[in-house]
Structure formats: structure tokens, C-alpha cells
Design a protein around this motif. Structure first.
Motif, short mmCIF file in Angstrom:
data_model
loop_
_atom_site.label_atom_id
_atom_site.label_comp_id
_atom_site.label_asym_id
_atom_site.label_seq_id
_atom_site.Cartn_x
_atom_site.Cartn_y
_atom_site.Cartn_z
N ARG A 31 1.70 -36.94 -26.96
CA ARG A 31 3.06 -37.13 -26.63
C ARG A 31 3.75 -38.19 -26.74
N CYS A 32 3.25 -39.12 -27.54
CA CYS A 32 3.87 -40.37 -27.91
C CYS A 32 5.25 -40.12 -28.80
N LEU A 33 6.35 -40.44 -28.67
CA LEU A 33 7.58 -40.44 -29.30
C LEU A 33 7.98 -41.36 -30.01
N CYS A 34 6.98 -42.63 -30.53
CA CYS A 34 7.14 -43.78 -31.43
C CYS A 34 7.78 -43.28 -32.67
N GLY A 35 7.59 -42.23 -33.03
CA GLY A 35 8.12 -42.00 -34.36
C GLY A 35 9.56 -41.22 -34.28
N LEU A 36 9.84 -40.77 -33.26
CA LEU A 36 11.48 -40.41 -32.89
C LEU A 36 11.99 -41.65 -32.64
N ILE A 37 11.46 -42.38 -32.09
CA ILE A 37 12.11 -43.61 -31.57
C ILE A 37 12.46 -44.45 -32.70
N MET A 38 11.55 -44.61 -33.64
CA MET A 38 11.93 -45.36 -34.95
C MET A 38 12.81 -44.73 -35.82
N ASP A 42 13.05 -42.19 -23.08
CA ASP A 42 12.98 -40.81 -23.23
C ASP A 42 11.54 -40.37 -22.91
N CYS A 43 10.56 -41.24 -23.07
CA CYS A 43 9.24 -40.93 -23.26
C CYS A 43 8.52 -40.72 -21.78
N GLU A 44 7.87 -39.63 -21.47
CA GLU A 44 7.25 -39.52 -20.06
C GLU A 44 6.24 -40.53 -19.69
N LEU A 45 5.76 -41.22 -20.74
CA LEU A 45 4.52 -41.88 -20.44
C LEU A 45 4.83 -43.42 -20.33
N PHE A 46 6.15 -43.66 -20.93
CA PHE A 46 6.62 -44.98 -20.73
C PHE A 46 6.42 -45.75 -19.43
N GLY A 47 5.99 -47.14 -19.63
CA GLY A 47 5.62 -47.60 -18.07
C GLY A 47 4.65 -47.05 -17.16
N GLU A 81 1.55 -43.89 -18.04
CA GLU A 81 0.22 -43.87 -18.60
C GLU A 81 0.19 -45.30 -19.75
N CYS A 82 1.45 -45.17 -20.37
CA CYS A 82 1.28 -46.24 -21.62
C CYS A 82 2.01 -47.48 -21.22
N ARG A 83 1.14 -48.52 -21.31
CA ARG A 83 1.68 -49.90 -20.73
C ARG A 83 1.14 -50.96 -21.76
N ALA A 89 9.37 -51.39 -29.96
CA ALA A 89 10.57 -50.96 -29.08
C ALA A 89 10.16 -50.75 -27.71
N CYS A 90 8.98 -50.02 -27.50
CA CYS A 90 8.59 -49.75 -26.25
C CYS A 90 8.09 -50.81 -25.53
N ARG A 91 7.38 -51.80 -26.18
CA ARG A 91 6.80 -52.95 -25.75
C ARG A 91 8.11 -53.82 -25.16
N PRO A 139 -1.93 -49.57 -24.31
CA PRO A 139 -0.87 -48.70 -25.04
C PRO A 139 -1.38 -47.48 -25.71
N VAL A 140 -0.55 -46.49 -25.60
CA VAL A 140 -0.68 -45.15 -26.15
C VAL A 140 -0.30 -45.00 -27.63
N GLY A 141 0.81 -45.61 -27.87
CA GLY A 141 1.49 -45.62 -29.20
C GLY A 141 1.58 -46.92 -29.68
N ALA A 142 1.77 -46.94 -31.06
CA ALA A 142 2.13 -48.29 -31.65
C ALA A 142 3.22 -49.04 -31.35
N CYS A 143 4.25 -48.30 -30.69
CA CYS A 143 5.35 -49.06 -30.20
C CYS A 143 5.30 -49.84 -28.97
N MET A 144 4.10 -49.44 -28.20
CA MET A 144 3.93 -50.28 -27.31
C MET A 144 2.96 -51.35 -27.28
N VAL A 145 2.38 -51.50 -28.74
CA VAL A 145 1.22 -52.30 -28.84
C VAL A 145 2.01 -53.70 -29.69
S1 SF4 Z 1 4.48 -46.12 -27.30
FE1 SF4 Z 1 4.03 -45.28 -25.26
S2 SF4 Z 1 5.96 -45.24 -24.35
FE2 SF4 Z 1 6.28 -45.66 -26.52
S3 SF4 Z 1 7.10 -43.58 -27.19
FE3 SF4 Z 1 4.69 -43.66 -27.48
S4 SF4 Z 1 3.52 -43.35 -25.53
FE4 SF4 Z 1 5.77 -43.36 -25.41
#
Ligand code: SF4
Lengths: 379, 104
Positions: free
Chosen positions: A322-329, A337-342, A344-346, A361-363, A350-356
Motif C-alpha cells: 500500500r506504500c505510495l513512495c514510487g508515486l510520490i517520487m 495521500d498515503c493512508e499509512l502516513f503517520g 502504520e508508517c512512522r 519525502a514522507c520522513r 517505516p513501511v516504505g523507503a520514503c519514511m526511512v
Molecule cells: S513511506 Fe510510508 S507514508 Fe510514505 S508512501 Fe510509503 S507507506 Fe506511505
């Protein structure tokens, strides 16, 4: 003299100048008469924008999008798996801090470390070389991430001479190649680009001229202080308004036309470009930097038979799907726009690389207050 | 990984004379000088990237950049820099962590 210089540097944060630039930017965007979408390709720009609250100063019709500017975020899963496999096989893997929690197919290097694997965070490749010198009985592998600017450091270390038990697993990427890919994506309408001052310090600004001509989009080289970013955006929007696909250098204190020649020589002596996968983006032609064949002895991929089958999990990660990292980049979605932001994903989980990565961007959005983008407010 | 922080060179040493001790607004670090574009001396400002100095910043160019901002503004018809009003938008910016005067 030091104090004066430091004062000079701090002037790049002068609130009065920042306000004047922000107002000029608002007038420039208003003069265009429609929303303008521009992209920066550097995590450090997003950090500067978030840290200094600059998004609040952007005119509503100026959309500043974060592109594939985070080297950690685009490091692909199989690359992480190679590092994990090497550590699992007993090598001591040294890498930059952000790489630790980057998910592989089933495990991250941090997981391996937690299980007692020999994984070490280093601040610089120099440190990894020192570790290899101090432990001659071990195989020390430097898992090297980062764009060309960082690859230059890796190259310099190799050229400077490394001990026989030291090798490099390169996940280095080449930014200009990715800019071409993003510019050609169908449903984006980016009209101009902010180029990262650091990368341009090495490559010089002239390298962007063919890109600007080919895409019809101006490129402005920008530094990382608040005034740098605002002034560069002002120049960029003006070039967009005037329809001039040119390259402007708003970071002359660091960037020259031809770049850092000795550094570039070192870079290309050690590395060459090859096609490579960027996590979440695409296969990028000439997007990866691999060690030239002459450096086979220090190339972990040539030196070891790396078997990722043992560490690649078939386990499907439902959250990761469900991670949108690719679309964000690719500028198609925002972190919010990501339902996990903040949720499940913190940053801690981190769920996706963008939060790592601290450049993801997510981080960044999470660290600096959720969604520091006012484009939706009152629109 | 890609921090845009300039630092002042305090001293140069190391076995090969390529280690510079650099002050980053109070934090000291040792940087390698292998890839810097010009010879570096104590008192110079350098740009750091992952433990390597990648650029010596000539003091004149710091001034040049400031002058460039002024030019960009004039061309944009912003008029007198210091006469600009304090706008709520920038006030909102200042409330962000670190703030425009902070170093985050
Ligand atoms: S890194 Fe986390 S918040 Fe960002 S798009 Fe992926 S799942 Fe969503």
C-alpha cells in the motif's frame, strides 16, 4: 575574518530578504496567471523547505514537488538484499546510517544487526576503510549509496588505496539520468527544475543545458539556505513565464560551469554508468554507477558470489503493497495521500523507503509537522 | 547525507597532509581534502559532503551570491529590500521547527 564570514553565511537566512523574495515570487507566479508546477530533485532542498517553513511562504499557485532526490529511497530492494546476504555470510558491512532500516525483500541491515550480524554505520567511506585496516582478518564491505557527489568520495577512497580485505557494494546512482526519466513521465506537467547545488558542485551547471533544451524546461541550480531556495524559485518561475528553457546558476558560491574537474576525473576513473532499477520509479537508463572492470578486486559483486535467494523472502508484505513512495517520487502523489502516513508508517516503524531516510519525502513531512504544504488549504 | 553546511578550516594535518579539522558552527569534524577543487588553508570555508571537502568557498563568492539575490529582486521589481512588510505567511514560516534563524 571568521566572524565576518560566518555573518555572511547567516545573511542567507535574513528574514527581511526572505520576505522580499517571497513577495517577489508571489508576484512572478501571479504574472504567469495559472498554477505552475516545478520539481526539485534533492532531499536537502525538501529539508530546507520544511525546516524553514518555506512552503508557507510559497504562493498557492506554485507547486514545488519533490522528485527522486533521495538516494536512500531509490536504492532498490535487491541491492539491500545483496548487502543483507553479505552480512549474513559473515562479512562486516559498513554503510551510511539511513541505509540501516531500508527494507529488503524480507530483512533490513538493521534486522541483521539486531540478530548479531556485523553491520556498522559510518559517517564516511574513510571510516569504513579504517575499519578494514583495523580488522585485517575480516572482509569489510562498504555498502555505498548516494548520488554522484557521494560516489566521488567512494572513488577518492579507492584511488587513495584500500587494504586487501576492503570492497565496495555500489548502490550509487546518477541523477541526470533520472531527471530525464521523470521529465518524460506521461501525466506530470512539470515546467521547471531546481537542480541540487551539491551535485552541481561536482558536475558543473553546463551538464543541464542539453536537458533543458530537450525538455523545454528551465533548470535553476540552487543552494540550501532559505534565500537560496527562494531566489532560485523566483528565477525559475521567471524563466517559465518567459518560456526560456535555459540553465541559471543561483549558487555561484559553490557551482561553476564546468564543475569540480579533478573530482569528476576521479569519479569516472573508478565508476561507469549502467542501466539500473530505482526503487519505486523505473529502470533508469544509465542511472546506476558501477565499478569499472579494472576495479574488480574492490568490487564486492565481482569478488563474492552473492546469493540473495537465501535472504529474499517470498513473504508478501501487505503494508508495503500500500506504500505510495514510487508515486510520490514521480510527483503523482503527496505523502499525505498515503493512508499509512503517520499511522502504520512512522519513522520508528517505516513501511516504505520514503519514511526511512532523513531525505525521504514522507520522513520530512512527518518530522516537520505532517503536511507542510498549504496547496490544499483554502483552494 | 547531502547536507549543505559550510565550515571553517581550523588546521590541516594527517599522515598525508590531507586531513582538515573543520569547524561547523561549533561542531568539529575532520574532513578529507582528496577531492576539493582548490588548495585549502586554515581560515577558508569549505563545503562538506560525507566527510570530504568538495569545494573551497571563496569569500568573494559569498558576497557575489548576496549581490545576485539583490539583482534577482530588482529585476523582479521588488524595490527596496528592507521596506518589505512583515507578512503573516512568513510569520507562519518562522513558527516551524528551527525557524528561519535556527539551524535545525
Ligand atoms: S513511506 Fe510510508 S507514508 Fe510514505 S508512501 Fe510509503 S507507506 Fe506511505
Amino acid at each position: 575574518m571568521g566572524a565576518a564570514d560566518q555573518a555572511g553565511e547567516l545573511k542567507f537566512r535574513d528574514p527581511a530578504r526572505a520576505r522580499a523574495l517571497a513577495e517577489a515570487l508571489a508576484r512572478e507566479v501571479a504574472a504567469v496567471g495559472r498554477p505552475v508546477e516545478v520539481m526539485h530533485v534533492c532531499g536537502t532542498h525538501e529539508q530546507a523547505i520544511a525546516r524553514f517553513g518555506l512552503r508557507a511562504a510559497f504562493p498557492r499557485d506554485l507547486h514545488v514537488i519533490m522528485g527522486p532526490g533521495c538516494p536512500v529511497c531509490v536504492t532498490d530492494t535487491p541491492e539491500v538484499d545483496e548487502a543483507v546476504a553479505l552480512a549474513a555470510a559473515g562479512a562486516r558491512v559498513c554503510t551510511y546510517g539511513d541505509m540501516l532500516r531500508l527494507p529488503g525483500a524480507s530483512r533490513s541491515l538493521g534486522d541483521v544487526q539486531g540478530e548479531g550480524g556485523k553491520v556498522e554505520v559510518v559517517y564516511s567511506v574513510t571510516q569504513a576503510v579504517e575499519i578494514a585496516r583495523a580488522r585485517p582478518a575480516e572482509e569489510v564491505v562498504f555498502f555505498a549509496s548516494g548520488f554522484e557527489t557521494t560516489a566521488v568520495a567512494t572513488a577518492a577512497a579507492i584511488l587513495g588505496g584500500v587494504p586487501a580485505n576492503f570492497s565496495v557494494l555500489s548502490a550509487h546512482k546518477y541523477v541526470p539520468a533520472a531527471m530525464e526519466v521523470v521529465a518524460r513521465l506521461e501525466d506530470t506537467k512539470i515546467e521547471g527544475y531546481l537542480a541540487a547545488g551539491h551535485a552541481a558542485t561536482i558536475t558543473g551547471w553546463e551538464i543541464f543545458v542539453p536537458f533543458a533544451r530537450a525538455t523545454g524546461s528551465p533548470v535553476v541550480v540552487a543552494g540550501f539556505e532559505p534565500l537560496d531556495v527562494l531566489a532560485a524559485l523566483l528565477e525559475l518561475v521567471r524563466l517559465v513565464r518567459e518560456g526560456r528553457p535555459e540553465v541559471a546558476n543561483l549558487y555561484p558560491r559553490c557551482v561553476t560551469r564546468e564543475g569540480n574537474r579533478p573530482a569528476l576525473e576521479k569519479l569516472w576513473k573508478v565508476f561507469r554508468v549502467v542501466d539500473g532499477d530505482w526503487r519505486g520509479i523505473a529502470r533508469v537508463p544509465s542511472g546506476n554507477l558501477e565499478l569499472r572492470p579494472e576495479w574488480a578486486a574492490v568490487d564486492a559483486r565481482r569478488r563474492f558470489r552473492i546469493d540473495t535467494a537465501l535472504v529474499g523472502g517470498a513473504a508478501k508484505n501487505e503494508l508495503a503493497d500500500r506504500c505510495l513512495c514510487g508515486l510520490i517520487m514521480q510527483a503523482r502523489k503527496d505523502p499525505s495521500d498515503c493512508e499509512l502516513f503517520g499511522k502504520e508508517c512512522r519513522p520508528e516503524v517505516p513501511v516504505g523507503a520514503c519514511m526511512v531516510s532523513s531525505e525521504g519525502a514522507c520522513r520530512i513531512w512527518h518530522t516537520y509537522g505532517g503536511a507542510p504544504d498549504l496547496r490544499g488549504v483554502g483552494a | 547525507m547531502c547536507l549543505g553546511v559550510p565550515g571553517k578550516v581550523l588546521s590541516i594535518g594527517g599522515a598525508d597532509g590531507m586531513d582538515a579539522t573543520v569547524d561547523f558552527f561549533g561542531v568539529r569534524k575532520v574532513l578529507r581534502l582528496d577531492i576539493v577543487d582548490q588548495p585549502v588553508a586554515p581560515g577558508d570555508y569549505v563545503l562538506n559532503h560525507v566527510g570530504f571537502a568538495i569545494r573551497r568557498i571563496p569569500p568573494e563568492e559569498v558576497q557575489e551570491t548576496l549581490a545576485l539575490f539583490e539583482t534577482v529582486l530588482k529585476e523582479a521589481g521588488a524595490g527596496d529590500l528592507l521596506a518589505a512588510d512583515v507578512r503573516g505567511e512568513m510569520a507562519a514560516g518562522r513558527a516551524a521547527p528551527g525557524g528561519p534563524d535556527g539551524r535545525g
